[in-house]
Design a protein around this motif. Structure first.
Motif, PDB file in Angstrom:
ATOM      1  N   ARG A   7      -1.855   8.296 -10.854  1.00 21.26           N
ATOM      2  CA  ARG A   7      -2.302   7.422 -11.949  1.00 21.26           C
ATOM      3  C   ARG A   7      -1.122   6.700 -12.582  1.00 21.26           C
ATOM      4  NH1 ARG A   7      -5.660  11.938 -13.093  1.00 21.26           N
ATOM      5  NH2 ARG A   7      -4.227  12.609 -14.744  1.00 21.26           N
ATOM      6  N   ARG A   8      -0.007   7.400 -12.740  1.00 22.01           N
ATOM      7  CA  ARG A   8       1.170   6.764 -13.341  1.00 22.01           C
ATOM      8  C   ARG A   8       1.706   5.649 -12.454  1.00 22.01           C
ATOM      9  NH1 ARG A   8       4.671   6.403 -17.095  1.00 22.01           N
ATOM     10  NH2 ARG A   8       6.920   6.208 -16.745  1.00 22.01           N
ATOM     11  N   VAL A   9       1.777   5.886 -11.152  1.00 23.18           N
ATOM     12  CA  VAL A   9       2.233   4.836 -10.232  1.00 23.18           C
ATOM     13  C   VAL A   9       1.330   3.611 -10.353  1.00 23.18           C
ATOM     14  CG1 VAL A   9       2.526   4.215  -7.801  1.00 23.18           C
ATOM     15  CG2 VAL A   9       3.319   6.441  -8.620  1.00 23.18           C
ATOM     16  N   THR A  10       0.029   3.842 -10.426  1.00 26.18           N
ATOM     17  CA  THR A  10      -0.927   2.739 -10.519  1.00 26.18           C
ATOM     18  C   THR A  10      -0.727   1.948 -11.807  1.00 26.18           C
ATOM     19  OG1 THR A  10      -2.493   4.089  -9.263  1.00 26.18           O
ATOM     20  CG2 THR A  10      -3.370   2.144 -10.351  1.00 26.18           C
ATOM     21  N   ARG A  11      -0.351   2.638 -12.883  1.00 29.34           N
ATOM     22  CA  ARG A  11      -0.092   1.940 -14.145  1.00 29.34           C
ATOM     23  C   ARG A  11       1.264   1.242 -14.152  1.00 29.34           C
ATOM     24  NH1 ARG A  11      -2.159   6.844 -16.406  1.00 29.34           N
ATOM     25  NH2 ARG A  11      -0.023   7.470 -16.903  1.00 29.34           N
ATOM     26  N   LEU A  12       2.239   1.810 -13.460  1.00 28.56           N
ATOM     27  CA  LEU A  12       3.588   1.235 -13.470  1.00 28.56           C
ATOM     28  C   LEU A  12       3.641  -0.125 -12.784  1.00 28.56           C
ATOM     29  CD1 LEU A  12       5.858   4.340 -12.768  1.00 28.56           C
ATOM     30  CD2 LEU A  12       6.059   2.799 -14.721  1.00 28.56           C
ATOM     31  N   VAL A  13       2.965  -0.258 -11.641  1.00 30.11           N
ATOM     32  CA  VAL A  13       2.992  -1.550 -10.961  1.00 30.11           C
ATOM     33  C   VAL A  13       2.126  -2.527 -11.755  1.00 30.11           C
ATOM     34  CG1 VAL A  13       3.471  -0.618  -8.666  1.00 30.11           C
ATOM     35  CG2 VAL A  13       1.107  -0.820  -9.419  1.00 30.11           C
ATOM     36  N   PRO A  14       2.573  -3.767 -11.902  1.00 28.59           N
ATOM     37  CA  PRO A  14       1.832  -4.706 -12.744  1.00 28.59           C
ATOM     38  C   PRO A  14       0.400  -4.981 -12.287  1.00 28.59           C
ATOM     39  CG  PRO A  14       4.079  -5.466 -12.401  1.00 28.59           C
ATOM     40  CD  PRO A  14       3.882  -4.294 -11.494  1.00 28.59           C
ATOM     41  N   ASP A  15       0.138  -4.912 -10.993  1.00 26.91           N
ATOM     42  CA  ASP A  15      -1.206  -5.183 -10.463  1.00 26.91           C
ATOM     43  C   ASP A  15      -1.583  -4.059  -9.510  1.00 26.91           C
ATOM     44  OD1 ASP A  15      -3.575  -6.216  -9.584  1.00 26.91           O
ATOM     45  OD2 ASP A  15      -2.742  -7.985  -8.588  1.00 26.91           O
ATOM     46  N   GLY A  16      -1.920  -2.900 -10.081  1.00 24.67           N
ATOM     47  CA  GLY A  16      -2.187  -1.726  -9.270  1.00 24.67           C
ATOM     48  C   GLY A  16      -3.624  -1.283  -9.322  1.00 24.67           C
ATOM     49  N   LEU A  27       1.415  17.697  -2.637  1.00 24.15           N
ATOM     50  CA  LEU A  27       2.743  17.204  -2.978  1.00 24.15           C
ATOM     51  C   LEU A  27       2.681  16.131  -4.054  1.00 24.15           C
ATOM     52  CD1 LEU A  27       5.811  17.160  -2.368  1.00 24.15           C
ATOM     53  CD2 LEU A  27       5.331  15.451  -0.598  1.00 24.15           C
ATOM     54  N   VAL A  28       1.686  15.267  -3.976  1.00 18.17           N
ATOM     55  CA  VAL A  28       1.530  14.155  -4.920  1.00 18.17           C
ATOM     56  C   VAL A  28       0.319  14.427  -5.800  1.00 18.17           C
ATOM     57  CG1 VAL A  28       1.129  11.676  -5.132  1.00 18.17           C
ATOM     58  CG2 VAL A  28       2.577  12.548  -3.287  1.00 18.17           C
ATOM     59  N   SER A  29       0.559  14.591  -7.085  1.00 19.08           N
ATOM     60  CA  SER A  29      -0.516  14.967  -8.009  1.00 19.08           C
ATOM     61  C   SER A  29      -1.357  13.753  -8.402  1.00 19.08           C
ATOM     62  CB  SER A  29       0.077  15.593  -9.272  1.00 19.08           C
ATOM     63  OG  SER A  29       0.785  14.612 -10.028  1.00 19.08           O
ATOM     64  N   GLU A  30      -2.558  14.045  -8.902  1.00 19.50           N
ATOM     65  CA  GLU A  30      -3.416  12.981  -9.429  1.00 19.50           C
ATOM     66  C   GLU A  30      -2.730  12.281 -10.608  1.00 19.50           C
ATOM     67  OE1 GLU A  30      -7.738  13.728  -9.795  1.00 19.50           O
ATOM     68  OE2 GLU A  30      -7.268  15.740  -9.080  1.00 19.50           O
ATOM     69  N   ALA A  31      -2.041  13.051 -11.453  1.00 24.66           N
ATOM     70  CA  ALA A  31      -1.380  12.469 -12.619  1.00 24.66           C
ATOM     71  C   ALA A  31      -0.293  11.482 -12.204  1.00 24.66           C
ATOM     72  CB  ALA A  31      -0.783  13.577 -13.484  1.00 24.66           C
ATOM     73  N   TRP A  32       0.515  11.843 -11.205  1.00 23.54           N
ATOM     74  CA  TRP A  32       1.560  10.935 -10.744  1.00 23.54           C
ATOM     75  C   TRP A  32       0.953   9.707 -10.077  1.00 23.54           C
ATOM     76  CZ3 TRP A  32       5.805   8.650 -11.269  1.00 23.54           C
ATOM     77  CH2 TRP A  32       6.481   8.036 -10.217  1.00 23.54           C
ATOM     78  N   VAL A  60       0.860  -1.182   0.000  1.00 28.94           N
ATOM     79  CA  VAL A  60       0.000   0.000   0.000  1.00 28.94           C
ATOM     80  C   VAL A  60       0.893   1.228   0.000  1.00 28.94           C
ATOM     81  CG1 VAL A  60      -1.784   1.300   1.210  1.00 28.94           C
ATOM     82  CG2 VAL A  60      -1.841  -1.203   1.244  1.00 28.94           C
ATOM     83  N   LEU A  61       0.713   2.090  -0.986  1.00 33.22           N
ATOM     84  CA  LEU A  61       1.504   3.313  -1.130  1.00 33.22           C
ATOM     85  C   LEU A  61       0.601   4.501  -0.847  1.00 33.22           C
ATOM     86  CD1 LEU A  61       3.356   2.388  -4.462  1.00 33.22           C
ATOM     87  CD2 LEU A  61       4.095   1.935  -2.098  1.00 33.22           C
ATOM     88  N   LEU A  62       0.865   5.196   0.255  1.00 32.86           N
ATOM     89  CA  LEU A  62       0.073   6.352   0.666  1.00 32.86           C
ATOM     90  C   LEU A  62       0.810   7.628   0.260  1.00 32.86           C
ATOM     91  CD1 LEU A  62      -0.659   5.192   4.338  1.00 32.86           C
ATOM     92  CD2 LEU A  62      -2.201   4.955   2.390  1.00 32.86           C
ATOM     93  N   GLY A  63       0.291   8.331  -0.720  1.00 30.89           N
ATOM     94  CA  GLY A  63       0.950   9.558  -1.172  1.00 30.89           C
ATOM     95  C   GLY A  63       2.371   9.305  -1.636  1.00 30.89           C
ATOM     96  N   PRO A  64       2.558   8.444  -2.669  1.00 29.70           N
ATOM     97  CA  PRO A  64       3.920   8.062  -3.072  1.00 29.70           C
ATOM     98  C   PRO A  64       4.738   9.236  -3.595  1.00 29.70           C
ATOM     99  CG  PRO A  64       2.306   7.333  -4.700  1.00 29.70           C
ATOM    100  CD  PRO A  64       1.530   7.834  -3.521  1.00 29.70           C
ATOM    101  N   ALA A  65       5.766   9.606  -2.876  1.00 29.61           N
ATOM    102  CA  ALA A  65       6.668  10.695  -3.251  1.00 29.61           C
ATOM    103  C   ALA A  65       8.089  10.123  -3.205  1.00 29.61           C
ATOM    104  CB  ALA A  65       6.524  11.869  -2.276  1.00 29.61           C
ATOM    105  N   LEU A  66       8.994  10.712  -3.942  1.00 28.90           N
ATOM    106  CA  LEU A  66       8.904  11.979  -4.660  1.00 28.90           C
ATOM    107  C   LEU A  66       8.575  11.714  -6.129  1.00 28.90           C
ATOM    108  CD1 LEU A  66      12.118  13.528  -3.113  1.00 28.90           C
ATOM    109  CD2 LEU A  66       9.790  14.201  -2.559  1.00 28.90           C
ATOM    110  N   THR A  67       8.132  12.759  -6.838  1.00 26.91           N
ATOM    111  CA  THR A  67       7.774  12.599  -8.234  1.00 26.91           C
ATOM    112  C   THR A  67       9.004  12.777  -9.116  1.00 26.91           C
ATOM    113  OG1 THR A  67       5.600  13.545  -7.727  1.00 26.91           O
ATOM    114  CG2 THR A  67       6.237  13.396 -10.050  1.00 26.91           C
ATOM    115  N   PRO A  68       9.318  11.788  -9.956  1.00 30.60           N
ATOM    116  CA  PRO A  68      10.491  11.912 -10.831  1.00 30.60           C
ATOM    117  C   PRO A  68      10.397  13.129 -11.745  1.00 30.60           C
ATOM    118  CG  PRO A  68       9.694   9.651 -10.789  1.00 30.60           C
ATOM    119  CD  PRO A  68       8.660  10.475 -10.076  1.00 30.60           C
ATOM    120  N   GLY A  69      11.540  13.796 -11.939  1.00 29.22           N
ATOM    121  CA  GLY A  69      11.609  14.897 -12.877  1.00 29.22           C
ATOM    122  C   GLY A  69      11.092  16.226 -12.367  1.00 29.22           C
TER     123      GLY A  69
END
Length: 247
Positions: free
Chosen positions: A205-214, A198-203, A116-125
């Motif tokens: 969504r990206r984290v959720t797509r990056l993990v194979p089962d998110g 600190l953690v955007s909706e866009a990031w 479980v990732l709560l507010g996953p930071a930091l955002t790359p780039g």
């Protein structure tokens, strides 16, 4: 208590008694104290909840001479886990702690049952200035009690160690975080407070797509530390997810 080099808070049944295990992993420069409301709520249902202070932080400050980077922190947490927790556990992390557990899950998949990732930071780039501005804005949305707790933890960790940890976290975000997320082999729930600056909706969504089962969830009326301001809501999400239901 101090356990295998890391100060550890334990809630619920002691480790090794057969109860499911949940490990809560804090963010940059903090201790596990801000996880106490969530830990108590989870333990009330018979779960063993372990909350370590990561090496170099607050009550585990003296267990290392130099502030470890994200991967070394993950390795230290993996050693602690093998010695204390029987079998795989559900790992819950907040903020930069998400970088630590992503590295652990990628490198030691046998230790993790779910993530479980709560507010996953930091955002790359994203520059340190933009991320700092987001953190400052978030401070005005958090409960005053959390700000006092965080300030005391930062002082105890120390400004130099905090700065070194931030440098390590920024580097990990830019060169390794996304790769670690893509190598996570277990179901993963990504949770964002609706008011997190600190953690955007866009990031998210990206984290959720990056993990194979998110899968993703949002907590209303909460900011970056949703587990502190809305422990009941976050606990319900975690319990539903742990039971195998969609987050």
């Amino acid at each position: 208590m101090s356990t295998y080099g890391l100060f550890t808070r334990v809630f619920g049944p002691p480790p090794g008694t057969g109860a499911p295990s949940v490990v809560l992993v804090h963010g940059l420069g903090l201790s596990g104290r801000y996880f106490v409301p969530l830990a108590r709520r989870l333990a009330a249902n018979g779960v063993t909840v372990l909350v370590p202070d990561l090496p170099g932080n607050v009550r585990s400050r003296v267990c290392v001479r130099r502030t470890p980077d994200v991967v070394r922190t993950a390795e230290a947490l993996a050693r602690w886990h093998r010695q204390l927790v029987p079998g795989p556990s559900l790992l819950v992390a907040n903020s930069v702690g998400c970088q630590v557990v992503a590295a652990l899950a990628a490198r030691h998949p046998s230790l993790v049952h779910r993530l479980v990732l709560l507010g996953p930071a930091l955002t790359p780039g994203v520059s340190v200035w933009r991320q700092g501005a987001g953190l400052l804005a978030d401070a005005f949305r958090e409960p005053p009690a959390l700000l006092g707790l965080a300030a005391a933890d930062y002082l105890r960790t120390g400004p130099l160690r905090w700065a070194v940890s931030l440098r390590h976290a920024l580097r990990d975000a830019d060169v390794a975080f996304e790769d670690h997320l893509a190598r996570v082999a277990v179901p993963t729930l990504v949770v964002r407070g609706a008011g997190d600056t600190l953690v955007s909706e866009a990031w998210t969504r990206r984290v959720t797509r990056l993990v194979p089962d998110g899968r993703a969830a949002e907590v209303a009326d909460a900011a970056h530390a949703a587990h502190y301001s809305a422990p009941d809501a976050v606990a319900e999400l975690i319990e539903k997810f742990a039971a195998g239901a969609d987050g």
